[in-house]
Scaffold this motif. Structure first.
Motif, PDB file in Angstrom:
ATOM      1  N   ASP A 133       0.870  -1.179   0.000  1.00  0.00           N
ATOM      2  CA  ASP A 133       0.000   0.000   0.000  1.00  0.00           C
ATOM      3  C   ASP A 133       0.905   1.227   0.000  1.00  0.00           C
TER       4      ASP A 133
ATOM      5  N   ILE B  76       0.362   3.191   5.811  1.00  0.00           N
ATOM      6  CA  ILE B  76      -0.580   2.633   6.777  1.00  0.00           C
ATOM      7  C   ILE B  76      -0.837   3.669   7.862  1.00  0.00           C
TER       8      ILE B  76
ATOM      9  N   GLY C 230      -3.981   0.879  10.456  1.00  0.00           N
ATOM     10  CA  GLY C 230      -3.675  -0.544  10.291  1.00  0.00           C
ATOM     11  C   GLY C 230      -4.892  -1.415  10.066  1.00  0.00           C
TER      12      GLY C 230
ATOM     13  N   MET D 207      -5.002  -2.960   6.468  1.00  0.00           N
ATOM     14  CA  MET D 207      -3.950  -3.953   6.275  1.00  0.00           C
ATOM     15  C   MET D 207      -4.273  -5.235   7.041  1.00  0.00           C
TER      16      MET D 207
ATOM     17  N   VAL E   1       5.453  -1.349   2.807  1.00  0.00           N
ATOM     18  CA  VAL E   1       4.879  -0.019   2.643  1.00  0.00           C
ATOM     19  C   VAL E   1       5.972   1.045   2.768  1.00  0.00           C
TER      20      VAL E   1
ATOM     21  N   ALA F  14       4.556   4.414   7.669  1.00  0.00           N
ATOM     22  CA  ALA F  14       3.527   4.040   8.649  1.00  0.00           C
ATOM     23  C   ALA F  14       3.990   4.532  10.011  1.00  0.00           C
TER      24      ALA F  14
ATOM     25  N   CYS G 173       9.112  -1.398   6.074  1.00  0.00           N
ATOM     26  CA  CYS G 173       8.587  -0.031   6.092  1.00  0.00           C
ATOM     27  C   CYS G 173       9.771   0.922   6.023  1.00  0.00           C
TER      28      CYS G 173
END
Length: 219
Positions: free
Chosen positions: A130, A133, A136, A139, A158, A161, A178
């Motif tokens: 994605d 986030i 969450g 997800m 991702v 986030a 991330c």
């Protein structure tokens, strides 16, 4: 900060360049995750599929997710218990709020896929992508759906986030990638110089342009 979703996708692709494209499926969460995932697929040769997910917002505060639903076998509703309790919403209330989102999910399913086959996830490494986030919830709904489809390994990838969400997700999947966890975290879009809304037309254009999408391997 990322220039745009394509820039973020190229950065993620560098972290995923050692994966085996023959045993991996990139699953984009439309709509924002599609441009990010396309860059990963272009760089790695892994097949692309979509995992349709819809956020269930709090009445009057639609950006605050009280839950999310995902397309897949069985019940895919995930409830953000903390948000639900703070807003005085029961599980039945959240299920009622999810009904219009289910309608939108079905609309997108028909638009994006038509009669095309989906990629078989059985035993595969599923990489959920994605553009970022926030709470969450979406997800987690995606993870639940992928588990139900028999994925052998689940990886969340991702660009950005919150640290709190990433730490929580690490206990639910095999691996989390991330690139940025800014503190304080306010919104995904704040980490992009350009963050326009992704349209249905852009999603369908990506699907039609990539020959290895939804079960059609790259020649």
């Amino acid at each position: 900060m990322f220039e745009d979703r394509q820039d973020a996708g190229r950065a993620l692709a560098k972290r995923l360049n050692t994966m085996d494209p023959g045993s991996t499926v990139i699953l984009a969460l439309p709509r924002g995750g599609v441009p990010v995932a396309k860059e990963i697929c272009d760089a790695t040769g892994a097949p692309l599929d979509l995992l349709l997910v819809r956020k269930v917002g709090v009445p009057g505060h639609s950006e605050l997710a009280v839950g999310a639903i995902a397309d897949g076998p069985g019940s895919s509703l995930v409830i953000n218990r903390e948000v639900a309790e703070s807003c005085g919403l029961s599980e039945a209330d959240v299920r009622d709020l999810a009904k219009p989102e289910q309608v939108e999910l079905e609309r997108r399913k028909k638009l994006y896929f038509g009669t095309r086959n989906r990629v078989d996830l059985t035993g595969k490494a599923a990489i959920l992508v994605d553009d970022g986030i926030a709470t969450g919830a979406t997800m987690r709904a995606a993870i639940k759906a992928v588990n139900a489809r028999g994925a052998g390994q689940i990886i969340v990838a991702v660009p950005v986030a919150s640290r709190q969400v990433i730490d929580a997700l690490k206990g639910e999947v095999d691996h989390v990638i991330c690139l940025a966890t800014p503190e304080p975290f306010w919104a995904v879009g704040q980490q992009y110089a350009h963050f326009p809304q992704v349209s249905d037309a852009e999603v369908t254009e990506v699907l039609s342009a990539i020959p290895h999408v939804t079960g059609h391997p790259r020649p």
